[in-house]
Scaffold this motif. Structure first.
Motif, PDB file in Angstrom:
ATOM      1  N   ILE A 138      -9.148  30.469 -55.405  1.00 56.98           N
ATOM      2  CA  ILE A 138     -10.168  29.646 -54.764  1.00 56.98           C
ATOM      3  C   ILE A 138      -9.778  28.188 -54.965  1.00 56.98           C
ATOM      4  O   ILE A 138      -9.385  27.792 -56.063  1.00 56.98           O
ATOM      5  CB  ILE A 138     -11.559  29.907 -55.389  1.00 56.98           C
ATOM      6  CG1 ILE A 138     -11.964  31.366 -55.187  1.00 56.98           C
ATOM      7  CG2 ILE A 138     -12.613  28.964 -54.798  1.00 56.98           C
ATOM      8  CD1 ILE A 138     -13.185  31.778 -55.981  1.00 56.98           C
ATOM      9  N   GLY A 139      -9.863  27.404 -53.910  1.00 56.83           N
ATOM     10  CA  GLY A 139      -9.538  25.985 -53.995  1.00 56.83           C
ATOM     11  C   GLY A 139     -10.790  25.135 -54.063  1.00 56.83           C
ATOM     12  O   GLY A 139     -11.804  25.445 -53.443  1.00 56.83           O
ATOM     13  N   CYS A 140     -10.711  24.061 -54.823  1.00 58.12           N
ATOM     14  CA  CYS A 140     -11.784  23.073 -54.906  1.00 58.12           C
ATOM     15  C   CYS A 140     -11.135  21.715 -54.684  1.00 58.12           C
ATOM     16  O   CYS A 140     -10.090  21.434 -55.271  1.00 58.12           O
ATOM     17  CB  CYS A 140     -12.456  23.089 -56.271  1.00 58.12           C
ATOM     18  SG  CYS A 140     -13.011  24.709 -56.816  1.00 58.12           S
ATOM     19  N   ALA A 141     -11.732  20.881 -53.847  1.00 53.55           N
ATOM     20  CA  ALA A 141     -11.124  19.575 -53.570  1.00 53.55           C
ATOM     21  C   ALA A 141     -12.193  18.524 -53.307  1.00 53.55           C
ATOM     22  O   ALA A 141     -13.266  18.827 -52.795  1.00 53.55           O
ATOM     23  CB  ALA A 141     -10.181  19.677 -52.374  1.00 53.55           C
ATOM     24  N   ARG A 142     -11.823  17.297 -53.657  1.00 53.77           N
ATOM     25  CA  ARG A 142     -12.709  16.141 -53.450  1.00 53.77           C
ATOM     26  C   ARG A 142     -12.297  15.440 -52.159  1.00 53.77           C
ATOM     27  O   ARG A 142     -11.124  15.153 -51.940  1.00 53.77           O
ATOM     28  CB  ARG A 142     -12.592  15.167 -54.629  1.00 53.77           C
ATOM     29  CG  ARG A 142     -13.517  13.964 -54.544  1.00 53.77           C
ATOM     30  CD  ARG A 142     -13.382  13.070 -55.762  1.00 53.77           C
ATOM     31  NE  ARG A 142     -12.023  12.691 -56.043  1.00 53.77           N
ATOM     32  CZ  ARG A 142     -11.367  11.700 -55.428  1.00 53.77           C
ATOM     33  NH1 ARG A 142     -11.951  10.994 -54.492  1.00 53.77           N
ATOM     34  NH2 ARG A 142     -10.125  11.426 -55.756  1.00 53.77           N
ATOM     35  N   ASN A 143     -13.261  15.178 -51.295  1.00 54.28           N
ATOM     36  CA  ASN A 143     -12.996  14.426 -50.077  1.00 54.28           C
ATOM     37  C   ASN A 143     -12.658  12.994 -50.467  1.00 54.28           C
ATOM     38  O   ASN A 143     -13.459  12.336 -51.140  1.00 54.28           O
ATOM     39  CB  ASN A 143     -14.226  14.476 -49.165  1.00 54.28           C
ATOM     40  CG  ASN A 143     -14.024  13.740 -47.875  1.00 54.28           C
ATOM     41  OD1 ASN A 143     -13.727  12.556 -47.858  1.00 54.28           O
ATOM     42  ND2 ASN A 143     -14.217  14.446 -46.773  1.00 54.28           N
ATOM     43  N   PRO A 144     -11.503  12.468 -50.053  1.00 48.83           N
ATOM     44  CA  PRO A 144     -11.104  11.125 -50.504  1.00 48.83           C
ATOM     45  C   PRO A 144     -11.957  10.003 -49.926  1.00 48.83           C
ATOM     46  O   PRO A 144     -12.004   8.917 -50.492  1.00 48.83           O
ATOM     47  CB  PRO A 144      -9.652  11.002 -50.031  1.00 48.83           C
ATOM     48  CG  PRO A 144      -9.522  11.978 -48.920  1.00 48.83           C
ATOM     49  CD  PRO A 144     -10.492  13.091 -49.204  1.00 48.83           C
ATOM     50  N   VAL A 145     -12.636  10.251 -48.822  1.00 47.62           N
ATOM     51  CA  VAL A 145     -13.469   9.207 -48.207  1.00 47.62           C
ATOM     52  C   VAL A 145     -14.871   9.204 -48.804  1.00 47.62           C
ATOM     53  O   VAL A 145     -15.346   8.189 -49.292  1.00 47.62           O
ATOM     54  CB  VAL A 145     -13.526   9.389 -46.670  1.00 47.62           C
ATOM     55  CG1 VAL A 145     -14.452   8.360 -46.035  1.00 47.62           C
ATOM     56  CG2 VAL A 145     -12.124   9.303 -46.074  1.00 47.62           C
ATOM     57  N   SER A 146     -15.524  10.358 -48.791  1.00 45.92           N
ATOM     58  CA  SER A 146     -16.910  10.430 -49.268  1.00 45.92           C
ATOM     59  C   SER A 146     -17.012  10.651 -50.771  1.00 45.92           C
ATOM     60  O   SER A 146     -18.023  10.334 -51.378  1.00 45.92           O
ATOM     61  CB  SER A 146     -17.654  11.565 -48.550  1.00 45.92           C
ATOM     62  OG  SER A 146     -17.136  12.822 -48.960  1.00 45.92           O
TER      63      SER A 146
END
Length: 144
Positions: free
Chosen positions: A91-99
């Motif tokens: 499972i991948g988790c990622a932070r949106n670089p803009v928001s």
């Protein structure tokens, strides 16, 4: 044999590594599998890792460039592994670089999440990006 050591200047030695420049993208692999002879096990211990203000090698002697000692990283992604050695799921988790919002990517399902939810015992790969240092900013402002 002591004659050979004296002739070639052999003596006690240490092995080490030093790093001059830290990468902008840092990938940390958590050891999740152990091998003892012919036996393998999955390690499911919880590892507390920083979400931000991670200073890689801070105070460590293996960074030889003093300007790199203060490099700070922020977590932007985590890969989690659920299951066993015989079968599992990533499972991948990622932070949106803009928001700055976090999302979990589980096959075709994408859901919002809180950053703290990345800290699970299933965490396997950690992806960090460095925050710009003063030296980075000065370099980017130089005329070309």
């Amino acid at each position: 044999s002591s004659g050979i050591n004296a002739e070639y200047g052999m003596g006690d030695a240490t092995k080490g590594i030093t790093i001059w420049r830290l990468p902008h993208i840092l990938v940390v692999i958590l050891k999740r599998f152990s091998y003892t002879g012919m036996w393998r096990d999955k390690i499911s211990s919880f590892v507390d890792f920083p979400l931000s203000n991670f200073k890689a090698g801070h105070g460590a002697g293996w960074i030889s460039n003093p300007q790199e000692q203060g490099r700070v990283y922020r977590l932007y992604g985590v890969t989690q592994h659920t299951g066993t050695l015989e079968g599992g799921h990533y499972i991948g988790c990622a932070r949106n670089p803009v928001s700055g919002d976090w999302f979990t990517y589980d096959d075709h399902v994408i859901r919002p999440m809180r950053a703290e939810q990345t800290r699970k015992k299933e965490a396997y790969l950690l992806f960090y990006t460095s925050l710009p240092t003063q030296q980075d900013k000065e370099y980017l402002l130089q005329p070309r």
